[in-house]
Design an enzyme around this catalytic site. Structure first.
Site, PDB file in Angstrom:
ATOM      1  N   SER A   1       0.803  -1.219   0.000  1.00 19.12           N
ATOM      2  CA  SER A   1       0.000   0.000   0.000  1.00 19.12           C
ATOM      3  C   SER A   1       0.834   1.267   0.000  1.00 19.12           C
ATOM      4  O   SER A   1       1.473   1.603  -0.980  1.00 19.12           O
ATOM      5  CB  SER A   1      -0.949  -0.022   1.196  1.00 19.12           C
ATOM      6  OG  SER A   1      -2.167  -0.596   0.845  1.00 19.12           O
TER       7      SER A   1
ATOM      8  N   ASP B   1       9.826   5.101 -10.517  1.00 16.44           N
ATOM      9  CA  ASP B   1       9.407   5.659 -11.806  1.00 16.44           C
ATOM     10  C   ASP B   1      10.173   6.929 -12.150  1.00 16.44           C
ATOM     11  O   ASP B   1      10.445   7.204 -13.317  1.00 16.44           O
ATOM     12  CB  ASP B   1       7.903   5.950 -11.791  1.00 16.44           C
ATOM     13  CG  ASP B   1       7.066   4.698 -12.033  1.00 16.44           C
ATOM     14  OD1 ASP B   1       7.656   3.612 -12.162  1.00 16.44           O
ATOM     15  OD2 ASP B   1       5.829   4.812 -12.083  1.00 16.44           O
TER      16      ASP B   1
ATOM     17  N   LYS C   1      -0.907  -4.359  -3.225  1.00 14.57           N
ATOM     18  CA  LYS C   1      -2.204  -3.771  -2.866  1.00 14.57           C
ATOM     19  C   LYS C   1      -2.305  -2.379  -3.473  1.00 14.57           C
ATOM     20  O   LYS C   1      -1.718  -1.434  -2.966  1.00 14.57           O
ATOM     21  CB  LYS C   1      -2.374  -3.699  -1.350  1.00 14.57           C
ATOM     22  CG  LYS C   1      -3.736  -3.104  -0.966  1.00 14.57           C
ATOM     23  CD  LYS C   1      -3.886  -2.996   0.528  1.00 14.57           C
ATOM     24  CE  LYS C   1      -5.173  -2.246   0.871  1.00 14.57           C
ATOM     25  NZ  LYS C   1      -5.096  -0.832   0.435  1.00 14.57           N
TER      26      LYS C   1
END
Length: 452
Positions: free
Chosen positions: A303, A314, A328
Site C-alpha cells: 500500500s 518511476d 495492494k
C-alpha cells in the site's frame, strides 16, 4: 449524509488524513424502465432481508441480540466486496484512530505476550516507562490490582493506555530479583516511533519506516537532518527500508515521497467516475540534496509503502532492492457512521504510479532482486502470499503475481539486501546491472508489535 474523513492504505498482510469531498446524493429526474426494474429488484431483495431478520429474531433457538444481527449483516455485505472493505464497531474505530494518529496517552513500552504474561520488549526513550527504570525482558504480572494472566495482549495494552496524567500501578518480575517490583507510573503523551535510523558502515544513512501514521513524515525529516549532521561530508547516500511495512495513511505516503523529489507526479487515485481522479505532485525541495537513495522492499511492503517505492522508482530517483512487493493497489476511505455507530472502511479508488501503472495484484518488481538465506525452521513461514492470493481481491489486467519472500534477518550482518545496498552506495560492482540514481529525473515515460 455520511462524510468521508480519512483515506488509508493498509495491506491484509497484517485515520485522520486526506479529507475528501463530501459525496452528494445524486438526484434522479427521470427513470427509464430498466432503472425502474433494477430498483424494484433491489427492494424485493431488501424485503427478503427483512423477512430473514424477523424469522431469526422470532425462531432462533436462543434470543439473539438485534444490534449484533445488524452488525453481522453489515459486516457480511462489506466482506463480500473485497478483502479490505469492512465494518468497524465503535471500539475498532477508536483503535484505528489511535493507530493512524500514532499518539496516545500511555506508558511508553513495547510489549508482547509470553506464556500468558506481558513481556517488555523495550521501553521507549524519554517516556514514563524508561524514566521509571522499566527494562527489556521484565514480566508484568499485575496492572493495578488485576492479574494479567487471562487477558489478551490487546486487553492488557488497552488497560495500560489511558488519559494523560492518570496513574497505574505495575507489578513486575525481573530476572535476578527475588521479590516482585511494584512501580507507579503516570501516563503521558506517547508518540509511536514509525521511523528509526542509524549510521551504517560509518558513511551511510539507514532509515527504517515501519508504518505510515501522522508522525511519519515529521520523523523522517528529523532523522534525515540528524544523520546528515552526524555523518557530514562523507555521507555516501541513504537506505530507506520499507520491508514488511504494511502501509497506512495516503497523505503520509505522498509527503514522504515528496521529501526525496523535486517535481513530478507522485501518485494518482482513480475512483468509479472520471471526475473523482486526483493527482498528487511533488514540491521543490529534496531533503537529501540529490544523494543516492536505495529503497529496500519485500513481500510485506504494501500500500503506502508501494506508493513511495513506485514513485521513486518511476522517477529514477532510487534503486529498489529486495523482492516483489505485496501488490495492494487500492485506497480505502474511512466513513464514520455517527456517534457510537463505528465506521465503514470502504474501497473507493485504485492508485497508479507516476508512469500510470497499477500495481494491484502484481506488486512492484525491484530493480535488483535479492533473496535472503532463511533458517530451515522458518522456511515455511517466510513467504507472503500477496494481494493476488486474497479471495475477492480487485482484479487487474494481465498476469497477476502472488507470493514473495518477506524474511528479514534479525542480525544486520546476515542481511543480504542491506549488504547489496551498501555495496552499491560504495561503488562496489554487483552482478546486477542497475545502479543507484543520483538527482531527480522527473521525466517519466507514461504509457497511454503493540506499544502502549
Amino acid at each position: 449524509m455520511m462524510r468521508k474523513t480519512s483515506v488509508i492504505l493498509l495491506s491484509a498482510a497484517t485515520g485522520a488524513a486526506l479529507t475528501l469531498f463530501v459525496t452528494q446524493p445524486r438526484s434522479v429526474l427521470m427513470m427509464g424502465s430498466s432503472a425502474r426494474a433494477a430498483t424494484s429488484d433491489t427492494y424485493r431483495q431488501l424485503n427478503l432481508f427483512g423477512d430473514v431478520f424477523e424469522r431469526v429474531r422470532s425462531d432462533y433457538v436462543e434470543k439473539p441480540d438485534d444490534s449484533k444481527l445488524v452488525e453481522s449483516a453489515i459486516s457480511g455485505m462489506l466482506a463480500g466486496l473485497d478483502p479490505h472493505s469492512s465494518y468497524m464497531d465503535a471500539k475498532s474505530f477508536r483503535d484505528m484512530q489511535v493507530q493512524t494518529r500514532g499518539e496516545f496517552g500511555g506508558l511508553g513500552i513495547e510489549v508482547t505476550m509470553e506464556d500468558g504474561l506481558i513481556k517488555v520488549v523495550s521501553p521507549i526513550d524519554d517516556t514514563p516507562a524508561s524514566k521509571a527504570g522499566i527494562m527489556a525482558n521484565d514480566i508484568i504480572t499485575n496492572l493495578d490490582d488485576e492479574a494479567v494472566q487471562g487477558l489478551t495482549l490487546n486487553q492488557a495494552v488497552e488497560k495500560m493506555r489511558g488519559p494523560v496524567n492518570t496513574k497505574i500501578r505495575l507489578k513486575i518480575i525481573r530476572k535476578g530479583q527475588e521479590n516482585p517490583i511494584e512501580v507507579t507510573l503516570v501516563r503521558d503523551n506517547i508518540r509511536v516511533r514509525s521511523v528509526r535510523a542509524r549510521v551504517e558502515q560509518d558513511d551511510i544513512a539507514y532509515i527504517r519506516v515501519t508504518t505510515f501514521n501522522e508522525q511519519t513524515t515529521e520523523g523522517l525529516k528529523r532523522e534525515i537532518g540528524n544523520l546528515s549532521n552526524q555523518i557530514g561530508d562523507k555521507l555516501k547516500g541513504y537506505i530507506i527500508d520499507l520491508r514488511n511495512n504494511p502501509g497506512g495513511l495516503l497523505e503520509e505516503a505522498v509527503t514522504v515521497s515528496d521529501a526525496f523529489l523535486e517535481r513530478g507526479e507522485i501518485v494518482s487515485t482513480r475512483g468509479r467516475n472520471a471526475e473523482e481522479t486526483q493527482r498528487r505532485a511533488a514540491h521543490t525541495g529534496d531533503l537529501t540534496k540529490g544523494k543516492p537513495i536505495i529503497v529496500l522492499v519485500n513481500g510485506g511492503s504494501a500500500s503506502a509503502s508501494e506508493i513511495v517505492a513506485g514513485a521513486l522508482q518511476d522517477h529514477k530517483r532510487a534503486t529498489l532492492i529486495g523482492t516483489r512487493s505485496f501488490g495492494k493497489g487500492s485506497v480505502q476511505t474511512i466513513i464514520p457512521l455517527g456517534s457510537g455507530n463505528g465506521a465503514l472502511r470502504l474501497t473507493t479508488a485504485r492508485y497508479y504510479t507516476p508512469a500510470g501503472k497499477s500495481i494491484q495484484a502484481k506488486g512492484i518488481v525491484p530493480d535488483i532482486e535479492v533473496l535472503q538465506d532463511v533458517p530451515d525452521e522458518l522456511k515455511s513461514r517466510t513467504d507472503t502470499k500477496g494481494e493476488a492470493s486474497l479471495r475477492g481481491h480487485l482484479k487487474n489486467d494481465g498476469d497477476e503475481k502472488t507470493g514473495s519472500q518477506s524474511y528479514v534477518p534479525p542480525d544486520a550482518k546476515d542481511d543480504k539486501a542491506l549488504k547489496t545496498a551498501a555495496d552499491l552506495l560504495h561503488g562496489i560492482k554487483s552482478t546486477a546491472t542497475a545502479a543507484p540514481a543520483t538527482g531527480d529525473k522527473a521525466a517519466v515515460e507514461k504509457p497511454a508489535k503493540a506499544a502502549n
